[in-house]
Design a protein around this motif. Structure first.
Motif, PDB file in Angstrom:
ATOM      1  N   UNK A   7       0.919  -1.285  -0.038  1.00  0.00           N
ATOM      2  CA  UNK A   7      -0.013   0.070   0.146  1.00  0.00           C
ATOM      3  C   UNK A   7       0.849   1.286  -0.041  1.00  0.00           C
ATOM      4  N   UNK A   8       0.571   2.137  -0.995  1.00  0.00           N
ATOM      5  CA  UNK A   8       1.471   3.152  -1.041  1.00  0.00           C
ATOM      6  C   UNK A   8       0.480   4.400  -0.612  1.00  0.00           C
ATOM      7  N   UNK A   9       1.001   5.336   0.441  1.00  0.00           N
ATOM      8  CA  UNK A   9       0.349   6.421   0.621  1.00  0.00           C
ATOM      9  C   UNK A   9       1.298   7.816   0.502  1.00  0.00           C
ATOM     10  N   UNK A  10       0.491   8.929   0.016  1.00  0.00           N
ATOM     11  CA  UNK A  10       1.261  10.193  -0.009  1.00  0.00           C
ATOM     12  C   UNK A  10       0.604  10.976   0.851  1.00  0.00           C
ATOM     13  N   UNK A  11       1.350  11.121   2.183  1.00  0.00           N
ATOM     14  CA  UNK A  11       0.701  12.327   3.090  1.00  0.00           C
ATOM     15  C   UNK A  11       1.394  13.475   3.214  1.00  0.00           C
TER      16      UNK A  11
ATOM     17  N   UNK B  77       8.772  23.977   5.275  1.00  0.00           N
ATOM     18  CA  UNK B  77       7.687  24.479   6.121  1.00  0.00           C
ATOM     19  C   UNK B  77       6.800  23.344   6.350  1.00  0.00           C
ATOM     20  N   UNK B  78       6.575  22.490   5.340  1.00  0.00           N
ATOM     21  CA  UNK B  78       5.745  21.230   5.587  1.00  0.00           C
ATOM     22  C   UNK B  78       6.647  20.193   4.976  1.00  0.00           C
ATOM     23  N   UNK B  79       6.062  18.906   4.955  1.00  0.00           N
ATOM     24  CA  UNK B  79       6.754  17.694   4.391  1.00  0.00           C
ATOM     25  C   UNK B  79       5.738  17.003   3.858  1.00  0.00           C
ATOM     26  N   UNK B  80       5.695  16.482   2.537  1.00  0.00           N
ATOM     27  CA  UNK B  80       5.223  15.652   1.852  1.00  0.00           C
ATOM     28  C   UNK B  80       5.903  14.267   2.134  1.00  0.00           C
ATOM     29  N   UNK B  81       5.231  13.266   2.227  1.00  0.00           N
ATOM     30  CA  UNK B  81       5.834  11.878   2.622  1.00  0.00           C
ATOM     31  C   UNK B  81       5.131  10.919   1.912  1.00  0.00           C
ATOM     32  N   UNK B  82       6.051   9.859   1.205  1.00  0.00           N
ATOM     33  CA  UNK B  82       5.441   8.872   0.837  1.00  0.00           C
ATOM     34  C   UNK B  82       5.698   7.776   1.594  1.00  0.00           C
ATOM     35  N   UNK B  83       4.633   6.999   2.116  1.00  0.00           N
ATOM     36  CA  UNK B  83       4.635   5.756   3.198  1.00  0.00           C
ATOM     37  C   UNK B  83       4.412   4.567   2.325  1.00  0.00           C
ATOM     38  N   UNK B  84       5.389   3.627   2.920  1.00  0.00           N
ATOM     39  CA  UNK B  84       4.996   2.211   2.194  1.00  0.00           C
ATOM     40  C   UNK B  84       4.663   1.257   3.223  1.00  0.00           C
ATOM     41  N   UNK B  85       3.567   0.393   3.142  1.00  0.00           N
ATOM     42  CA  UNK B  85       3.145  -0.497   3.717  1.00  0.00           C
ATOM     43  C   UNK B  85       3.235  -1.720   3.208  1.00  0.00           C
ATOM     44  N   UNK B  86       3.931  -2.869   3.379  1.00  0.00           N
ATOM     45  CA  UNK B  86       4.255  -4.169   2.869  1.00  0.00           C
ATOM     46  C   UNK B  86       3.624  -5.219   3.631  1.00  0.00           C
TER      47      UNK B  86
ATOM     48  N   UNK C 144      -3.658   7.256  -2.137  1.00  0.00           N
ATOM     49  CA  UNK C 144      -3.654   6.000  -1.787  1.00  0.00           C
ATOM     50  C   UNK C 144      -3.827   5.074  -2.849  1.00  0.00           C
ATOM     51  N   UNK C 145      -2.871   3.887  -2.826  1.00  0.00           N
ATOM     52  CA  UNK C 145      -3.083   3.028  -4.053  1.00  0.00           C
ATOM     53  C   UNK C 145      -2.456   1.601  -3.684  1.00  0.00           C
ATOM     54  N   UNK C 146      -3.206   0.456  -3.960  1.00  0.00           N
ATOM     55  CA  UNK C 146      -2.557  -0.964  -3.495  1.00  0.00           C
ATOM     56  C   UNK C 146      -2.291  -1.540  -4.693  1.00  0.00           C
ATOM     57  N   UNK C 147      -1.036  -2.437  -4.136  1.00  0.00           N
ATOM     58  CA  UNK C 147      -0.593  -3.189  -5.466  1.00  0.00           C
ATOM     59  C   UNK C 147      -0.357  -4.652  -4.942  1.00  0.00           C
ATOM     60  N   UNK C 148      -0.870  -5.390  -5.851  1.00  0.00           N
ATOM     61  CA  UNK C 148      -0.879  -6.802  -5.414  1.00  0.00           C
ATOM     62  C   UNK C 148      -0.284  -7.691  -6.217  1.00  0.00           C
ATOM     63  N   UNK C 149       0.293  -8.967  -5.577  1.00  0.00           N
ATOM     64  CA  UNK C 149       1.103 -10.097  -6.287  1.00  0.00           C
ATOM     65  C   UNK C 149       0.265 -10.798  -7.563  1.00  0.00           C
TER      66      UNK C 149
END
Length: 372
Positions: free
Chosen positions: A7-11, A27-36, A364-369
């Motif tokens: 799961x890829x999230x941009x927060x 001043x702020x932070x854009x972050x890509x969060x990875x959940x495997x 947010x986007x999901x990627x599956x095997x």
């Protein structure tokens, strides 16, 4: 271990205070969060340290997205893994893109540690139960404001003070700090702001008894740093120039680098970090863990790696409250008397705050095997 979903999230998160270096202000932070996610139900978490603009290195969150989606995720999802170090091997054919690689690989390491029922620190070979904490102070509007910040951080217990410098904001600033705080552990971070034409000026840094001067010359240079070191008593620490174990080996052999700032994102992940750590141990090169204004997820990975024996200097892994009004993990990273305790729960040891993360998620986007 089989990763069957990513799961890829941009927060987006607001910094408590603007952070200014020689290359710009955040001043702020854009972050890509990875959940495997594994087939046994565990989730590993990590983040990319890339920012919106290519001013630290060539990567941005915008360049990370297609690299992850089109190249890195498929390589992780295609087959089962016996060990997370295999991820780095699968990524070997892809040039550069260190931040993107690190984020994906670190999420797999966290998932693996959780499946093993062990802390990430233990899995990596960490031996420390607590780590010393330093702090990085950006460029302020006045010397008086900087001195006030230094005093506050000393009172809070930080073990080392790092200040950002650039031409026109260096000698007078360091002199003011040393006159006011003569005994503190102090270092200067130039973020590539000088050239060899500044040798005579940089030699003036020696009188301040600095632990080190970090990356004074170009972001991709090793040769000129060796020339500069011949004229300085102050040890040079490299940051932006070091992406691989081979970069570190060459820098050490040339005497371009007497101290290594290790940033996991900059070197492509934990597997390469371990290789660099072992080389520095062999060559007696001190190390410390640098920071990239990470959220608590990235900060947790930094805590785990700093628990290794070779990380001898306090790093930039300050507590959550230094940067964020509310972090995205529970509990928040806390510091007492300049020390952070290495968590004893499996994986990174902190639980991502899923409900809060959802409220600050822009994409947010999901990627599956394909192969189950």
């Amino acid at each position: 271990m089989k990763i069957n979903e990513i799961i890829l999230r941009h927060i987006k998160m607001d910094l408590l205070h603007p952070f200014t270096t020689s290359v710009g202000t955040e001043y702020d932070k854009d972050v890509l969060i990875i959940e495997a996610k594994t087939d046994s139900g565990y989730s590993g978490w990590a983040e990319s340290v890339s920012i919106k603009e290519p001013i630290y290195n060539e990567e941005t969150i915008g360049t990370n997205l297609p690299i992850m989606k089109d190249f890195l995720f498929p390589l992780v999802l295609e087959e089962a893994l016996d060990h997370p170090s295999e991820v780095a091997e699968r990524f070997r054919s892809i040039r550069g893109n260190f931040n993107a690689k690190a984020a994906v690989e670190q999420a797999v390491w966290d998932a693996y540690a959780k499946e093993e029922g062990r802390t990430l620190s233990e899995v990596l070979g960490g031996t420390k139960k607590e780590i010393d904490v330093g702090v990085s102070i950006g460029i302020t509007e006045t010397k008086e404001a900087l001195l006030e910040k230094v005093r506050d951080f000393i009172d809070a217990g930080y073990k080392r003070i790092k200040v950002k410098v650039k031409p026109g904001w260096d000698i007078d600033v360091l002199e003011a700090i040393r006159e006011t705080f003569p005994d503190i552990e102090l270092m200067a971070d130039a973020n590539c702001a000088y050239t060899l034409e500044d040798i005579d000026h940089l030699k003036k840094f020696d009188r301040f008894g600095l632990m080190m001067i970090e990356q004074p010359l170009d972001h991709d240079d090793i040769i000129d740093h060796a020339k500069l070191q011949k004229h300085l008593q102050t040890p040079i620490c490299l940051d932006e120039s070091l992406h691989t174990k081979e970069d570190v080996r060459k820098a050490v052999e040339l005497d371009s680098c007497r101290i290594v700032n290790l940033k996991v994102g900059r070197v492509g992940g934990l597997t390469e970090t371990l290789a660099i750590h072992d080389l520095c141990m062999e060559k007696n090169i001190p190390m410390w863990c640098g920071g990239m204004l990470e959220t608590g997820i990235g900060r947790a990975h930094n805590i785990a790696i700093t628990s290794l024996e070779g990380f001898t200097y306090p790093g930039d892994t300050a507590p959550s409250s230094h940067y964020w009004e509310r972090d995205i993990i529970s509990p928040a990273v806390e510091m007492k008397d300049g020390i952070i305790h290495v968590p004893d729960r499996p994986g990174i040891g902190y639980e991502p705050d899923g409900d809060y993360i959802e409220t600050i998620t822009l994409y947010k986007e999901r990627f599956t095997s394909i192969r189950k």
